[in-house]
Every structure is written in C-alpha cells, then in structure tokens.
Design an enzyme around this catalytic site. Structure first.
Site, mmCIF file in Angstrom:
data_model
loop_
_atom_site.group_PDB
_atom_site.id
_atom_site.type_symbol
_atom_site.label_atom_id
_atom_site.label_comp_id
_atom_site.label_asym_id
_atom_site.label_seq_id
_atom_site.Cartn_x
_atom_site.Cartn_y
_atom_site.Cartn_z
ATOM 1 N N ASP A 41 0.837 -1.199 0.000
ATOM 2 C CA ASP A 41 0.000 0.000 0.000
ATOM 3 C C ASP A 41 0.878 1.259 0.000
ATOM 4 O O ASP A 41 1.931 1.280 0.644
ATOM 5 C CB ASP A 41 -0.884 -0.033 1.263
ATOM 6 C CG ASP A 41 -2.068 0.915 1.189
ATOM 7 O OD1 ASP A 41 -2.486 1.256 0.059
ATOM 8 O OD2 ASP A 41 -2.576 1.300 2.257
ATOM 9 N N HIS A 42 0.430 2.282 -0.684
ATOM 10 C CA HIS A 42 1.123 3.587 -0.681
ATOM 11 C C HIS A 42 2.635 3.499 -0.855
ATOM 12 O O HIS A 42 3.391 4.061 -0.059
ATOM 13 C CB HIS A 42 0.795 4.363 0.600
ATOM 14 C CG HIS A 42 -0.606 4.871 0.609
ATOM 15 N ND1 HIS A 42 -1.042 5.885 -0.218
ATOM 16 C CD2 HIS A 42 -1.681 4.491 1.337
ATOM 17 C CE1 HIS A 42 -2.326 6.106 -0.006
ATOM 18 N NE2 HIS A 42 -2.745 5.260 0.924
ATOM 19 N N HIS A 77 -7.158 10.115 5.090
ATOM 20 C CA HIS A 77 -6.362 9.209 5.924
ATOM 21 C C HIS A 77 -6.322 9.823 7.314
ATOM 22 O O HIS A 77 -6.148 11.014 7.464
ATOM 23 C CB HIS A 77 -4.945 9.088 5.367
ATOM 24 C CG HIS A 77 -4.880 8.361 4.070
ATOM 25 N ND1 HIS A 77 -4.377 8.927 2.930
ATOM 26 C CD2 HIS A 77 -5.263 7.108 3.741
ATOM 27 C CE1 HIS A 77 -4.433 8.042 1.948
ATOM 28 N NE2 HIS A 77 -4.970 6.925 2.409
ATOM 29 N N VAL A 123 -8.611 -1.004 5.086
ATOM 30 C CA VAL A 123 -8.893 -0.720 6.491
ATOM 31 C C VAL A 123 -7.599 -0.750 7.282
ATOM 32 O O VAL A 123 -6.649 -1.451 6.939
ATOM 33 C CB VAL A 123 -9.915 -1.696 7.127
ATOM 34 C CG1 VAL A 123 -11.220 -1.714 6.355
ATOM 35 C CG2 VAL A 123 -9.353 -3.099 7.260
HETATM 36 ZN ZN LIG Z 1 -4.551 4.998 1.725
#
Ligand SMILES: [Zn+2]
Length: 289
Positions: free
Chosen positions: A86-87, A185, A240
């Site tokens: 992620d990211h 976020h 999540v």
């Molecule tokens: Zn994110």
C-alpha cells in the site's frame, strides 16, 4: 508481452469477483505477526477473500521478513488471500519490492508529484510491475492526511479526483484506482465521514465504466451504513487500518503487564479476527470464498 498472467493474478481475481458480486473485500494493513495471523484467520472463519496489505515500512524495518511471512500465511490459507503493498511512494522501493518480494499487487502512489509527473511515473512503474506479473493501483487526485507507516506528505494540498483525470490514469495501464472524494487518511472527527462526495463518486464510477477496479481509502471510524453506501457506489477494495486493529490495541493497553506474553499474543490474534470478521460481514464478502 502476454497478458495471460492477469487471469491468475490473485488481487485481480479477488477484486473482479467482488465487483461482479457487488461486495467489498477487506484490504487490511498488518504491522506484525499477530495481525497477519488474526486477519488470515478472519478470512478463513468468515469464508471470505482477503487482501493482506503492508506499508513500505514493513519492507524497510525488517528487510522484507514481515511481507514474506504474510505471503507464507496467505499461501497456506484455505481461502484466497492476496499480498499487496500500500502507498509505495518511492520509485526505487517499488522496483526493489517488485523484484524481490512476493507481492500480488502494488499501489504505485505518485500522488505527491504534480499531475503530469505523477502520470509519467505511474505509467513507467505500472509497466515495471506488470512485467513481473504484479497488478497495480494508483491515486488520481490526492487523498488528504497520512497513516502510520507511510511517508509524510504533510504540506501537500489534497485535491478531489475529477472524472477527466480518470481517463488519463486508466491510460497508464493501471489496474485499480483510489479516488479522492472527500475521504481522508487519519481521523474524521466526532461527526464521522460526513463530507464524502457521493455524487463525485458516482460520476467517477460512470467514467471508469468497469475498465478498472475502484479502491476505498481512509475508512478509520466508518460506521457500517457509510461502508455499505460506498460499496453500493462501486468501491470493491476496502482499505482498512483501525477498523480491524482498534480492539487489538485496546487489548494490549489493558493486558500488558497483567498476563503472560503468550496469552497476550493469542488473545490479541483473536481480537483482530473477531473485529475483521464483523467487517467482512458488513462488506458482504463473508461466505464468498
Ligand atoms: Zn490509503
């Protein structure tokens, strides 16, 4: 280059089935072994697919050990579990991850660059990942805020995704898009996520027209009805963080110093499992694997 791998890529398969079945798949961040085990056990208990996510921090702090451990747990699971980064905001880290770690998908997050640069870099990195049979996600626009384990982007202005941006991003070859439609976020505050722009989300989905999957970021503190509304709007990958980990942290706070470590670990795993199963039921993925 043949695109045959796309038919068997785990993340793509899981999300294609979710979009078709109109449910959301939990894509949960894990920071440690207890959370990996808790999440995978939730998927098995709920008979649900799962995407197990890591931030770049998980690669750098342990030289990839946590990711390889997650992949081992995923491959042994009795339900489909994909491994996702992620990211990922650093180009050399993305190449390193694609070359050496067992990711099914990577979020090529170049949203800290201005639009043209973002698009150019995204296209290049998508091709790099695809050549290694890894599917990709990108963020058109810029989602506000930050998360523990992601490079600080403070000072950058958030910007909502426009339907026009959607086509430019799909042209990079990316497999999934994470729209910015008022989601943030971090924390929404006492009123909850009241600023979500569902009209914009509908316009984005219409523009996408099923060409790529849509990803929901920024779900901390979401009530179930907001989650269901987002899934009904076509978001199929549901990132999540605290929604599956809140009870685990409360448990640590309460039990450290009062119970044996092995007990705390086992109970902590059970906390992650119970909270995640609940969200799998809310998202409609329970019983789908
Ligand atoms: Zn994110």
């Amino acid at each position: 280059m043949s695109d045959d791998w796309k038919k068997t890529n785990r993340t793509r398969q899981i999300l294609a089935a979710a979009e078709e079945g109109k449910y959301g798949v939990i894509a949960a961040i894990a920071y440690n072994l207890e959370q990996i085990l808790g999440l995978v056990r939730a998927a098995e208990q709920a008979r649900s697919p799962l995407i197990l996510q890591f931030f770049p921090w998980a690669i750098t702090f342990s030289d990839g050990l946590l990711v390889r451990t997650g992949a081992d747990a995923a491959h042994r699971a009795s339900v489909p579990v994909a491994i996702h980064l992620d990211h990922a905001q650093d180009e050399s880290l993305i190449r390193h991850a694609a070359d050496t770690l067992p990711f099914d998908s990577i979020m090529v997050d170049m949203s800290h660059y201005e639009r043209e640069e973002n698009l150019r870099k995204t296209k290049e990195l998508v091709a790099y990942c695809h050549a290694r049979q890894i599917s990709t996600e990108a963020e058109p626009g810029r989602i506000e805020g930050g998360e523990d384990g992601v490079q600080d982007t403070e000072g950058l202005l958030a910007s909502m995704t426009t339907p026009e941006e959607v086509d430019a991003f799909i042209a990079t070859g990316v497999d999934a898009l994470a729209p910015a439609f008022g989601n943030i976020h971090g924390e929404y505050g006492p009123a909850g996520p009241t600023q979500l722009d569902y009209e914009r989300l509908d316009a984005i989905r219409e523009q996408v027209g099923g060409r790529v999957r849509l990803v929901l970021h920024g779900t901390n503190g979401f009530p179930p009805d907001v989650m269901r509304r987002c899934i009904a709007a076509g978001l199929s990958k549901i990132n999540v963080n605290k929604l599956s980990l809140d009870d685990y942290y409360a448990h640590l706070k309460e039990r450290v110093g009062t119970a044996p470590h092995t007990t705390i670990i086992e109970e902590g795993i059970a906390k992650v499992t119970a909270q995640t199963v609940e969200w799998m039921e809310i998202c409609g993925s329970a019983g789908k694997a």
